[in-house]
Design a protein around this motif. Structure first.
Motif, short mmCIF file in Angstrom:
data_model
loop_
_atom_site.label_atom_id
_atom_site.label_comp_id
_atom_site.label_asym_id
_atom_site.label_seq_id
_atom_site.Cartn_x
_atom_site.Cartn_y
_atom_site.Cartn_z
N THR A 95 3.37 9.90 11.91
CA THR A 95 2.35 10.07 10.61
C THR A 95 1.97 10.92 10.80
OG1 THR A 95 2.37 7.42 10.51
CG2 THR A 95 0.95 8.36 9.28
N ASP A 110 5.10 8.65 3.31
CA ASP A 110 5.17 7.82 4.74
C ASP A 110 6.96 7.17 4.66
OD1 ASP A 110 6.81 6.02 6.47
OD2 ASP A 110 4.85 4.61 6.51
N LYS A 140 -5.30 13.53 4.13
CA LYS A 140 -4.74 12.24 3.37
C LYS A 140 -3.83 11.07 4.89
CE LYS A 140 -3.78 13.94 -1.02
NZ LYS A 140 -2.72 14.56 -1.56
N GLN A 141 -2.64 12.00 5.46
CA GLN A 141 -2.27 11.04 6.28
C GLN A 141 -3.00 10.73 7.71
OE1 GLN A 141 0.94 11.67 4.52
NE2 GLN A 141 0.94 11.11 6.33
N LEU A 163 -3.41 7.59 -2.63
CA LEU A 163 -4.25 8.36 -1.53
C LEU A 163 -2.47 9.96 -1.56
CD1 LEU A 163 -5.61 8.82 0.43
CD2 LEU A 163 -4.05 7.79 2.20
N MET A 169 -2.01 3.38 -0.96
CA MET A 169 -1.76 4.68 -0.11
C MET A 169 -0.57 5.52 -0.97
SD MET A 169 -0.98 3.59 3.36
CE MET A 169 -3.28 2.59 5.24
N ALA A 174 -0.26 10.09 0.74
CA ALA A 174 0.50 9.72 2.06
C ALA A 174 2.08 9.87 2.09
CB ALA A 174 -0.71 8.85 2.88
N THR A 191 -4.42 1.54 8.24
CA THR A 191 -3.21 0.70 8.67
C THR A 191 -3.88 0.26 9.83
OG1 THR A 191 -1.84 2.09 7.17
CG2 THR A 191 -0.48 0.21 9.31
N TRP A 222 1.39 -1.36 0.12
CA TRP A 222 -0.02 0.26 0.30
C TRP A 222 0.99 1.31 -0.33
CZ3 TRP A 222 -3.89 -0.79 4.59
CH2 TRP A 222 -4.87 -2.61 4.59
N ILE A 223 1.95 0.84 0.91
CA ILE A 223 2.53 2.49 1.15
C ILE A 223 4.40 2.88 0.70
CG2 ILE A 223 3.41 1.47 3.22
CD1 ILE A 223 2.29 5.20 2.84
N THR A 269 3.69 3.87 9.01
CA THR A 269 2.14 2.76 9.30
C THR A 269 2.81 1.31 8.89
OG1 THR A 269 2.40 3.32 6.32
CG2 THR A 269 0.64 4.66 7.50
N ALA A 272 -4.27 6.98 6.43
CA ALA A 272 -3.56 6.20 6.39
C ALA A 272 -3.27 5.39 7.22
CB ALA A 272 -2.22 7.23 5.36
#
Length: 441
Positions: free
Chosen positions: A347, A182, A375-376, A178, A174, A180, A383, A160-161, A187, A379
């Protein structure tokens, strides 16, 4: 073969040499590997003396199992072509790391090195969960849990991230849909492990005597040494995530250092005001809380922002570790209070403190509005919910089928002696560890 995710970051620093980038990532991977024995020592010092070897074995067992699972299928799920709306990578694309064995002369970083660097992130994430269920866990079932959780929880969240879109490749939702941010695992590593630890602790139940018997760390010297090794390894974790010997790596390095320092100081200040004294245990925990929080944000904030994140994490986590007594869950070594809460702090604060001087966006306090903060939050929340739900289900199934928690008599006697036939401190010759002799004296 150049993997799509490496192609997506190839423009970070066009002036760096391929050899320099590769050397830095090799060193970073070794530093992340060091975090496993560092965590074993850190956790080992925190438990009671009758459980220290089991705690260390759980961490090193996770290292062995997760690495094998990652090579076979975990990496492919995390970084293979997306097959389910940004949720899951193709488990067959890099099965057994196929396609990464042959050298690609055009790649700045060998794909197989990137794969194992990411695999060590998985190792640490799974190993962190062990701290939430210390003193009461069957070792064999724990190893099965490590394998299942890597496949069903860690690898999907990493997809995802961490898996970015590239030409001919679709990654996780993500990072790409999204948007986000990271940088190194707020996450996938911190919130993921913390939520999983909470779920596992709730399903398995409290230790015998929790809230009544003293359960203090048995060896604070080990705790301090372990914290130092973790901090040292964390530079590979965070600065290595720049995937090159670059200015971005240097920024992540500096931010990691200063956040650990301010986290330590903030935790000690809370202790001094609340309890009247600052402790070595608090210093170690505060440094780790700052390092946890800066993990997602070390590549997107300025050093001042990093110090603010460290202060927030140190203070909030110092207060959060006491929640287990108020709410009644037995998180043995404060995985929830430090890693879940610290991961959430780091995050979410990206949405406030991200700076376009470092990253591609500005947070709210730098004039960027509420967009990145939203967005954060999505995410972090996604998670937490996914990890908690899936982990609770996995632990429940394993408890019902294999038995996850040791018997009460075994827990009282100590899991070191019962499960491993050893004790950490050979106070009585008959109970220490030994190896069989085959002939001779």
């Amino acid at each position: 073969m150049t993997t799509p995710q490496l192609a997506a970051v190839a423009a970070i620093d066009p002036t760096a040499t391929a050899a320099g980038d590769t050397a830095w990532l090799l060193a970073s991977a070794a530093l992340v590997l060091l975090m496993a024995p560092g965590l074993a020592i850190f956790y080992g010092g925190m438990v009671r003396s009758k459980s220290v070897l089991n705690m260390m074995m759980m961490v090193l067992g996770a290292l062995a199992v997760v690495t094998v699972v990652w090579v076979v299928v975990g990496y492919s799920i995390a970084f293979g072509d997306d097959v389910t709306l940004g949720l899951f990578g193709d488990p067959t694309q890099y099965f057994g790391l196929k396609g990464l064995v042959e050298a690609d002369p055009e790649a700045r970083i060998p794909g197989i090195l990137f794969a194992m660097f990411q695999g060590l992130f998985a190792v640490i994430t799974v190993a962190l969960i062990a701290g939430a269920i210390a003193d009461r866990t069957r070792f064999g079932t724990w190893l099965v849990f490590c394998a299942v959780w890597t496949v069903l929880v860690y690898a999907p969240v990493a997809h995802w991230i961490f898996d970015f879109d590239a030409e001919g490749h679709v990654g996780g939702w993500m990072a790409n849909k999204l948007g986000a941010l990271d940088f190194a695992g707020g996450t996938a590593v911190e919130i993921n492990s913390g939520a999983a630890g909470l779920a596992a602790a709730l399903v398995l139940g409290k230790r015998l005597g929790f809230g009544r018997d003293p359960m203090k760390p048995h060896n604070l010297t080990l705790v301090m040494i372990g914290a130092g090794l973790l901090w040292f390894g964390w530079f590979g974790f965070n600065a290595g995530s720049a995937l090159g010997a670059s200015h971005l790596a240097a920024m992540a390095f500096v931010n990691t250092l200063v956040a650990g320092c301010t986290g330590l100081l903030a935790w000690l200040l809370v202790e001094r005001v609340r309890d009247g004294h600052a402790t070595s245990f608090g210093a170690a925990s505060g440094a780790v809380s700052g390092l946890v929080a800066i993990t997602p944000s070390c590549g997107v904030v300025t050093p001042i922002g990093a110090m603010a994140i460290g202060v927030a994490a140190g203070a909030i986590c110092a207060l959060a570790v006491g929640l287990k007594y108020k709410l009644g869950y037995d998180d043995s070594l404060d995985v929830v209070g430090v890693h879940l809460v610290g991961g959430l702090v780091g995050t979410i604060l990206i949405g406030l403190l991200a700076s376009s001087d470092v990253a591609a966006v500005d947070g709210l306090l730098y004039g960027g509005g509420l967009d990145q903060l939203g967005k954060q939050l999505v995410a972090a929340g996604a998670t937490l919910v996914f990890s908690f739900t899936m982990t609770a289900l996995i632990v429940w199934v394993l408890e019902k089928t294999m038995g996850f928690r040791v018997a009460e008599d075994d827990e009282s006697a100590g899991v070191d002696l019962v499960l491993h036939a050893e004790t950490a401190y050979d106070l009585h010759a008959a109970t220490g560890g030994s190896r069989p002799h085959f002939g001779g004296n």
